[in-house]
Design an enzyme around this catalytic site. Structure first.
Site, short mmCIF file in Angstrom:
data_model
loop_
_atom_site.label_atom_id
_atom_site.label_comp_id
_atom_site.label_asym_id
_atom_site.label_seq_id
_atom_site.Cartn_x
_atom_site.Cartn_y
_atom_site.Cartn_z
N TYR A 172 0.77 -1.20 0.14
CA TYR A 172 0.02 -0.07 0.07
C TYR A 172 0.89 1.21 0.04
CZ TYR A 172 -3.49 3.35 1.40
OH TYR A 172 -4.43 4.33 1.25
N LYS A 176 1.30 4.00 -2.88
CA LYS A 176 0.62 5.51 -2.93
C LYS A 176 1.99 6.24 -2.92
CE LYS A 176 -3.77 4.83 -1.89
NZ LYS A 176 -4.76 5.56 -2.81
#
Length: 265
Positions: A172, A176
């Site tokens: 994640y 990002k």
């Protein structure tokens, strides 16, 4: 892939009057708040998500504001669906002025346990929809020499203690961070055409999913609230307000930036 529409007449003016926006991941949470905020400022919107029921609820909220809403049900990590979102905006509503890349999500796990499948899923979910939708939108924006592209990154691009220590979130965080790099590069690629490209990086926000997670980890030493200087969680409107600002003429001299909305973390 399924296409439906919800339309209601209205002439309310605002900062985004007569502009056309596309919002992905619009069935709930931050995506729904963004769609409603754009409509409140006068934009008509095309909404994308895999959740048809949630998407219709968002469309009804937009329609209730007197703005036009179209929905495209499908997975925008697939080029066909991404293209359809832009095609509906251009063919049905006349143009595309704003693209909000909001699709995203996570699977958690410590790096030594994380599977190839989970890694690929998270990277694809958070990066491929943004790529496909931006690629589809830019030829139209280049032709009209204007446009706003806004992607939702995260404070996790720097690593989030409340996720990393307790659950593991390397995929994640990596994805990002990729949004930040994509934003910087594409902003330079499109600058000569008058197209502004930015990202918004939320901190811990009380979405439907976020509430459950934050509640379960409230007492952790490195909880999200304890690690946030303002000592509170953010609301979805606090993200949608910044996205709407970046979509407006007020942000005409801002491009290539990732704006943190994170309570000071």
């Amino acid at each position: 892939m399924e296409q439906t529409d919800v339309v209601e007449e209205g002439v309310e003016m605002g900062r985004l009057a007569n502009r056309i926006g596309v919002v992905t991941g619009a069935a709930q949470g931050i995506g729904r708040a963004i769609a409603i905020s754009l409509a409140e400022e006068g934009a008509d919107v095309v909404l994308g998500d895999i959740d048809s029921q949630g998407l219709q609820e968002t469309a009804r909220a937009v329609s209730a504001l007197g703005r036009q809403a179209r929905t495209v049900v499908g997975d925008s990590t697939e080029a066909e669906v991404a293209n359809a979102l832009v095609d509906v905006a251009v063919q049905d509503l006349g143009r595309i002025d704003i693209l909000v890349n909001n699709v995203g999500g996570a699977r958690v796990g410590k790096i030594w346990e994380f599977s190839d499948e989970d890694w690929d899923f998270v990277i694809r979910l958070n990066l491929r929809s943004m790529f496909c939708c931006t690629r589809a939108a830019t030829p139209h924006m280049i032709a009209q020499r204007s446009g706003r592209i806004i992607s939702i990154s995260s404070g996790a691009r720097h690593g989030s203690p409340w996720q990393s220590y307790y659950l593991g979130a390397s995929a994640y965080s990596t994805s990002k961070a990729g949004i930040h790099g994509f934003t910087r590069d594409v902003a330079l690629e499109l600058s000569e055409y008058g197209i502004n490209v930015n990202a918004v990086a939320p901190g811990p926000i009380l979405t439907e999913r976020g509430r459950e997670y934050f509640s379960a980890h409230e007492q952790d030493e490195y909880s999200a609230k304890k690690m946030t200087p303002l000592r509170r969680y953010g609301e979805v409107k606090e993200i949608s307000d910044v996205v709407t600002f970046l979509a407006s003429d007020e942000a005409s001299y801002i491009t290539g930036q990732t704006i943190d909305v994170n309570g000071g973390r």
